[in-house]
Design a protein around this motif. Sequence first.
Motif, PDB file in Angstrom:
ATOM      1  N   LEU A   1      79.730  37.244  18.766  1.00 25.92           N
ATOM      2  CA  LEU A   1      80.145  38.485  19.424  1.00 25.92           C
ATOM      3  C   LEU A   1      80.146  38.233  20.928  1.00 25.92           C
ATOM      4  O   LEU A   1      79.093  38.037  21.531  1.00 25.92           O
ATOM      5  N   PRO A   2      81.336  38.207  21.548  1.00 28.83           N
ATOM      6  CA  PRO A   2      81.357  37.990  23.000  1.00 28.83           C
ATOM      7  C   PRO A   2      80.833  39.209  23.757  1.00 28.83           C
ATOM      8  O   PRO A   2      80.703  40.290  23.179  1.00 28.83           O
ATOM      9  N   GLN A   3      80.570  38.990  25.037  1.00 30.11           N
ATOM     10  CA  GLN A   3      80.022  40.065  25.876  1.00 30.11           C
ATOM     11  C   GLN A   3      80.922  41.308  25.823  1.00 30.11           C
ATOM     12  O   GLN A   3      80.439  42.418  25.715  1.00 30.11           O
ATOM     13  N   GLN A   4      82.225  41.082  25.934  1.00 30.14           N
ATOM     14  CA  GLN A   4      83.196  42.171  25.795  1.00 30.14           C
ATOM     15  C   GLN A   4      83.934  41.915  24.490  1.00 30.14           C
ATOM     16  O   GLN A   4      84.802  41.053  24.449  1.00 30.14           O
TER      17      GLN A   4
ATOM     18  N   GLN B   1      81.619  47.874  19.827  1.00 30.71           N
ATOM     19  CA  GLN B   1      80.535  46.894  19.726  1.00 30.71           C
ATOM     20  C   GLN B   1      80.135  46.694  18.267  1.00 30.71           C
ATOM     21  O   GLN B   1      79.909  45.571  17.825  1.00 30.71           O
ATOM     22  N   ARG B   2      80.067  47.797  17.520  1.00 32.26           N
ATOM     23  CA  ARG B   2      79.690  47.680  16.102  1.00 32.26           C
ATOM     24  C   ARG B   2      80.772  46.951  15.310  1.00 32.26           C
ATOM     25  O   ARG B   2      80.477  46.145  14.432  1.00 32.26           O
TER      26      ARG B   2
ATOM     27  N   GLU C   1      74.978  39.508  25.002  1.00 31.80           N
ATOM     28  CA  GLU C   1      74.724  40.849  25.556  1.00 31.80           C
ATOM     29  C   GLU C   1      75.255  41.944  24.618  1.00 31.80           C
ATOM     30  O   GLU C   1      76.127  42.726  25.001  1.00 31.80           O
ATOM     31  N   PRO C   2      74.740  42.003  23.399  1.00 30.85           N
ATOM     32  CA  PRO C   2      75.340  42.931  22.431  1.00 30.85           C
ATOM     33  C   PRO C   2      75.169  44.407  22.776  1.00 30.85           C
ATOM     34  O   PRO C   2      75.898  45.239  22.251  1.00 30.85           O
ATOM     35  N   ALA C   3      74.206  44.727  23.633  1.00 30.55           N
ATOM     36  CA  ALA C   3      73.954  46.153  23.877  1.00 30.55           C
ATOM     37  C   ALA C   3      74.018  46.539  25.342  1.00 30.55           C
ATOM     38  O   ALA C   3      73.776  47.683  25.687  1.00 30.55           O
TER      39      ALA C   3
ATOM     40  N   THR D   1      70.405  38.808  26.511  1.00 30.88           N
ATOM     41  CA  THR D   1      70.294  40.164  27.042  1.00 30.88           C
ATOM     42  C   THR D   1      69.513  40.136  28.341  1.00 30.88           C
ATOM     43  O   THR D   1      68.851  39.152  28.662  1.00 30.88           O
ATOM     44  N   HIS D   2      69.643  41.221  29.098  1.00 28.62           N
ATOM     45  CA  HIS D   2      68.699  41.392  30.205  1.00 28.62           C
ATOM     46  C   HIS D   2      67.970  42.727  30.040  1.00 28.62           C
ATOM     47  O   HIS D   2      67.291  43.190  30.941  1.00 28.62           O
ATOM     48  N   ILE D   3      68.114  43.321  28.851  1.00 31.48           N
ATOM     49  CA  ILE D   3      67.405  44.583  28.576  1.00 31.48           C
ATOM     50  C   ILE D   3      66.108  44.230  27.856  1.00 31.48           C
ATOM     51  O   ILE D   3      66.094  43.929  26.661  1.00 31.48           O
ATOM     52  N   LEU D   4      65.010  44.272  28.610  1.00 33.75           N
ATOM     53  CA  LEU D   4      63.744  43.751  28.095  1.00 33.75           C
ATOM     54  C   LEU D   4      63.164  44.606  26.973  1.00 33.75           C
ATOM     55  O   LEU D   4      62.543  44.087  26.057  1.00 33.75           O
TER      56      LEU D   4
END
Lengths: 323, 276
Positions: free
Chosen positions: A86-89, A147-148, A166-168, A196-199
């Motif tokens: 799954l690419p970033q976009q 995204q889904r 960066e799936p989310a 990801t950068h969402i911890l």
Amino acid sequence: MNQTHDHVIRTDGLSKSFGDVQVLKSVNLAVPAHSIFGFLGPNGAGKTTLMKILLGLVRPTGGSGTIFGRDVVRESVAIRERIGYLPQQPRFVEYMTARENLTFAANFFFSGPQPKIRERCEEMLELVGLRDKADRPIKNFSGGEKQRLGIALAQVNYPDLLILDEPASALDPLGRQEVLEVMERLRKHTTVFYSTHILDDVQRVSDRVAILNRGRLLTSGPIEQILNGRDGVVYTLIVKEAPQGFSERLAGLSWVTHVSAPETAGASVWQIGVSDEAAAETALLRFVLEDQNVTVTEFSRKKYELEEIFMELVKGESDGRQS
Amino acid sequence: MVANHELQRAEEWSGLRGFTNLLYKENRAWWGTRRWWINALLWTGMLGGLAAMVVFMLPTIAQATDDPAVAKAGGPIPFGLEMGRTVFFELGAMALAIGVIILCQDLIVDEKQTGLTEWLLAKPVTRRAYVLAKLVASALAVMILLVALPSLACYLLLSARVGSFFPFLPFLGGVGIMIVHTLFYLTLTLMLGTLFNSRPPILGIALGVLLGGNLLAGFLKPLLSVTPLLLGKVASLTAGSQPLPPELLLYPVIASVLWSVIFIVVAVVRFEKTEF
């Protein structure tokens, strides 16, 4: 299984430069099978570049990498037979509907029988909750729905490894929640390697983590181990007025590695590092309470937030580079 | 739940893994959207209409003049037929080349820009398959929609004017040469798509070769033998059963075919090395 096959992904000294800019610096990474592996790093850390090297989209300038024990440069097509990405976009063939996109993606892997392929596509639509929108134009899909659908496309071949970039990150809290739920549902079937950068997300769903900054791998391991911090297992003890010699008596225990006691108003907060977790669990508090002059108000094992660890590592590395 | 072992693995020659499915996608882009009938109507209408005007209206005008070319052609109707054929093949070849350049300029660039290429190449496909699927699908669509249908229209018009079937094999030869001409610009545009990441250089270079090449050939005559610049004229003469010296017929045709092959090889090699 030998060691190579225990790890789905393994890189040895993997490096990549774009001109004079070194994007990856000798990265050694090992992703065990059936893990949800969170690949953390600030923007520009080199996460996407590493993923693209694994997928054969970018060539490394140094080192090597294997997936399922196969070389990522020479055996890329064979590797991609067993991967979902799954690419970033997420991108789709715009003139196809969601269902048509899924069938198209499935046909890269399977030639028939067509009813079974259709059934697989229906399963994927069900998995990501898009069955009712399967025949609508993709351009009308929301960010979360796209995204889904991207995850469904990545999962359509039941891959042994899912790589999600960066799936989310581009989603609102509800969309993020949906994507994380899908990832959790997939964990029993496949290995998930995602950046990801969402911890918060990482702490919620990952069992292993690696942190990358400026192309350098700062740490990698099980999330519990990372959350223990770099000082190993540390216990926090809050006491009212610690008696003289208390610190020395603690330090005298064979499995205590360090003791620190920053003073706060009316109480002492002691940080006690230990080398033997089992011994500390059974004996540390008992040892402290033997002293009648000590009043313990709180005793717990110190738990770091991933954000603390991340900031400490990333900031520490940046400071180290400046000095 | 359908397990993987219940499905048949896609089997293809490893060097062209993914070609069939990519070809399906490319064909779908041409034939599964309104693109096909728009192009079919546009090119058949434009080239056929132009030929019809010349074939049916020019003899009436020519009749009223004392132009020696009319007498040389054998009268107003043969003159109209000759001019109609010339307009269709010479002007048509030029128009088709421009059409192909415009239609195919974003074949690869568009997907590179949107990230679709990255997603497709993360599937078990070879890069060679990606490029060749685009080439085969586009060549097929262009040959049918831009060359075959207008050619059929032109052939029927010429036959209607003659009152019997226009000589078929020479006309087919002319169409074949026009296909070579069109393929040259198709492969050139495809190759440029692998070399650049935006449309302006692709359009600029391809149109520059087409339009600037004719200017350059005015100063450098040997260029005519090693480029497709003369192919429109050659196609027209061939369709009119007019004899051609081998150096005029063979050299530009062979050179154009060779150029097309070179463009395809360069496109594949370049695409193999591209990072996404």
